[in-house]
Scaffold this motif. Structure first.
Motif, short mmCIF file in Angstrom:
data_model
loop_
_atom_site.label_atom_id
_atom_site.label_comp_id
_atom_site.label_asym_id
_atom_site.label_seq_id
_atom_site.Cartn_x
_atom_site.Cartn_y
_atom_site.Cartn_z
N PHE A 374 0.83 -1.20 0.00
CA PHE A 374 0.00 0.00 0.00
C PHE A 374 0.87 1.26 0.00
CE2 PHE A 374 -2.52 3.20 2.46
CZ PHE A 374 -3.50 3.44 1.50
N ALA A 375 1.90 1.27 0.86
CA ALA A 375 2.78 2.44 0.93
C ALA A 375 3.48 2.66 -0.41
CB ALA A 375 3.81 2.27 2.05
N LEU A 376 3.90 1.57 -1.04
CA LEU A 376 4.56 1.69 -2.35
C LEU A 376 3.57 2.17 -3.41
CD1 LEU A 376 6.83 -1.49 -2.21
CD2 LEU A 376 7.64 0.87 -2.47
N GLU A 377 2.34 1.67 -3.33
CA GLU A 377 1.29 2.06 -4.28
C GLU A 377 0.99 3.56 -4.15
OE1 GLU A 377 -2.38 -0.04 -3.51
OE2 GLU A 377 -3.56 1.56 -4.45
N ILE A 378 0.85 4.00 -2.92
CA ILE A 378 0.58 5.42 -2.64
C ILE A 378 1.72 6.29 -3.16
CG2 ILE A 378 0.56 7.06 -0.70
CD1 ILE A 378 -2.09 5.84 -1.11
N LEU A 379 2.94 5.84 -2.89
CA LEU A 379 4.10 6.61 -3.33
C LEU A 379 4.10 6.74 -4.85
CD1 LEU A 379 6.86 7.97 -2.83
CD2 LEU A 379 7.90 5.69 -2.93
#
Lengths: 424, 424
Positions: A374-379
């Protein structure tokens, strides 16, 4: 057979910082010209206050570049004691203060002075990952206690009672907590302290004369027999205690744990509230009976803390500097007061209002059950960098992320807008 | 039963610095107005070179006060690699360099990356006491090998062959040695390296997936079974390597161990040759396969080394600075050349001429069989402070003392005169 150099087997148990993966990707995106909003960093965006920098420059110009005493300069130990008196109304002897290379150094001293191989240390999950890893390096067992919204993500006297055993050497608290920003509620700290030596604790007997280099020694501490009884130590990380918000910042529930007893270990430092991260300067307050052991450890582990920083830090307690720092605290509070409702509105679940530090620990379960992905997707999609819960433990860490409000209001606003556009 | 907080039992095995007792008494005497000649201090008397101090001031003025990357700034890692190329003719990838808080930090990284609880580490006695103590904190067993004049107080291939076993994780050398100032003679370093994985080593098999927090695990590493074979690592402390005397300072026997293999760990730093003690800045060069683990350890143990120091240290490699440092090296050499024959004449036995560092390790057996009592006696009666051999191990340490020539020639002369008057 080819012979290779192997890592120590236990390196597999030292967790990496997943946020580093984020950071690497964020840098790559920045190199492509993308503007990244950094909400993953555990470092205040404010520069070191001017009077501290100037004192550092003066110290360098005056040639203050030699080792100091292992426990720090007498002036700085005195100044830290005075700070406790003035800000918290607590009398601490400067003899109980060790100046350390960052709060990390203080953590190492406290844990090394307490832990024998096989000892248990109780801590909250989620929590600051380095705590567990230092315990592991010292041969101790981190005993992670899952904590949630019902206890404001902190240990409680009841939880400690339930988990303490004769092999518990220490109980660690972080107040306010990283990653949740929550406090140990009023009274609970005293209750936990009581439980460390209370009736529920089976007395532990530990050997004091088994040499560590006796390779035949397989007995974990809890099975040792000796002549002393002991209780578990309370180790409280107060590195964020300067950053508590709301009106009652001097009330009992936001005071230092040192007010409760002379038998407490407090880890603290100049990095967060005082804005001196890169200077690497912290301190440990320990029971007086531990100071000789702690001095030995300091001599062996780091000789002395950085000298320029020790001189510069004297300016951290000047009234002009404290005024600047209090203004920054207000600024952090305004950021929290903006970001918290904004994230809730986006669908992040933040059920406990954090009272301090500069973190919001958000349940992202509505969007993902894989916090790193999720954090990578958001980034990737919004250019907003946040820290996956994975970095703080195993307790629901796949459905949590940490937002740090260590960037200016304008960036926070833009970050929220970008998130809204993407998540809607 | 009263319950108390106890130190970790192993604290009894962490040796104190006996020299601190000397220092305390020396300070008391100084407070009474006595002039003390300090020959106990392991710190150069020279100030940090001006260009380094100025670079530090510039960095502070420019606001360089934030955390750096855990392994250090890319610029400094690059500069250290370049220094190895220029001074030693060795190509080291900057990727293999970790910038650390002092050489102490480098020592911790290397040992933590290698040692599992129960592992053996071979080292020379006499030797730098922190090495043993850090090994103990990590749960390893320091295996002290008594060394004497026949091997210039250093380990040799033969000694390593005799003592290495399947549980030996690492072999530590300090080159030049503290406290003896002697070098590992030409060829011996290569011979020792050969022995670390040579035919004499029974292959050790180690488990890589036993969690450290499995409290049932009593097996020391040597009994583990797994799928990899390994050899012992060579860890060389070269913090004094910049301070070697005589004409052939670039000959093979005074080169860095890094010239021999890419599988060596070298501990070094800016404190001694570069005169940056109080800045707390060192470095570790490690095999490339260890760098990910070492980065994890750095993140957990200290986050990053002091930032100002990292910026300032870039000036340490400038030609003007190196010129100053080389002049200081000559000055140290002159001091050695004065003090060595002078002490011999007084009746101290120093059979091996030290080639480097700033120490003379003297047999004081003609005067005393109790080095601590002797050092205190000398201090009381002559005002000369020296370090008792006790601080460096157990091998004849009661009849040895260490003289440091970290004070000016005038003081050295006066110290020798005072000693002559008293000992005659």
């Amino acid at each position: 057979m080819t012979k290779t150099l192997n890592h120590a087997a236990r390196m597999a148990d030292i967790t990496p910082f997943y946020v580093m993966e984020l950071l690497g990707r964020a840098k790559a995106l920045e190199a492509q010209g993308r503007k990244i909003i950094h909400m993953e960093v555990g470092e205040p965006d404010f520069p070191t206050p001017e009077p501290i920098v100037e004192a550092g420059i003066r110290a360098l110009a005056a040639g203050q570049t030699k080792y100091t005493l292992a426990l720090g300069t007498p002036e700085l130990r005195e100044a830290i004691a005075k700070f406790y008196r003035q800000r918290y109304g607590v009398d601490i002897s400067p003899r109980r203060i060790a100046v350390t290379p960052g709060a990390s150094g203080a953590l190492q001293l406290a844990l090394a002075a307490l832990i024998d191989p096989g000892d248990d240390v109780i801590l909250a999950d989620p929590g600051y990952p380095c705590n567990r890893n230092i315990i592991r390096l010292l041969g101790g067992n981190p005993v992670d206690i899952p904590v949630g919204i019902d206890t404001a993500y902190q240990l409680t006297p009841a939880l400690v009672s339930r988990h303490i055993t004769a092999s518990t050497t220490a109980i660690m608290l972080t107040n306010p907590s990283n990653p949740t920003g929550t406090l140990v509620p009023s009274g609970n700290m005293a209750g936990i302290l009581e439980r460390t030596g209370g009736e529920n604790v089976a007395p532990i007997i530990r050997a004091t004369n088994t040499p560590i280099n006796d390779r035949q020694r397989p007995t974990p501490a809890r099975e040792n027999r000796g002549k002393n009884s002991r209780r578990a130590a309370l180790v409280v990380d107060e590195i964020y205690l300067g950053l508590v918000y709301g009106e009652n910042t001097n009330a009992a529930d936001t005071n230092t744990a040192l007010a409760l007893s002379e038998d407490i270990f407090v880890v603290s430092g100049f990095s967060k509230y005082f804005g001196m991260t890169g200077w690497r300067l912290g301190w440990l307050v320990a029971p007086e009976s531990f100071m000789r052991v702690i001095e030995k450890l300091a001599q062996n582990l780091y000789l002395s803390a950085p000298t320029t920083a020790q001189h510069a830090a004297l300016a951290a307690f000047e009234s002009g500097t404290l005024k600047t720092l209090e203004a920054r605290r207000k600024e952090f509070e305004q950021r929290r007061d903006f970001l918290l409702p904004a994230l809730r509105k986006l669908g992040f679940d933040i059920p406990v209002t954090p009272r301090g530090a500069f973190y919001l620990y958000a349940d992202c379960g509505r969007f993902s059950q894989d916090s790193l992905a999720f954090a990578l997707e958001i980034l990737e999609n919004t250019g907003v960098a946040i820290t996956p819960g994975l970095d703080f433990g195993k307790n629901s860490s796949q459905r949590h992320v940490r937002f740090a409000y260590t960037t200016c209001m304008e960036n926070l606003r833009e970050g929220v807008e970008r998130l809204r556009d993407y998540l809607d």
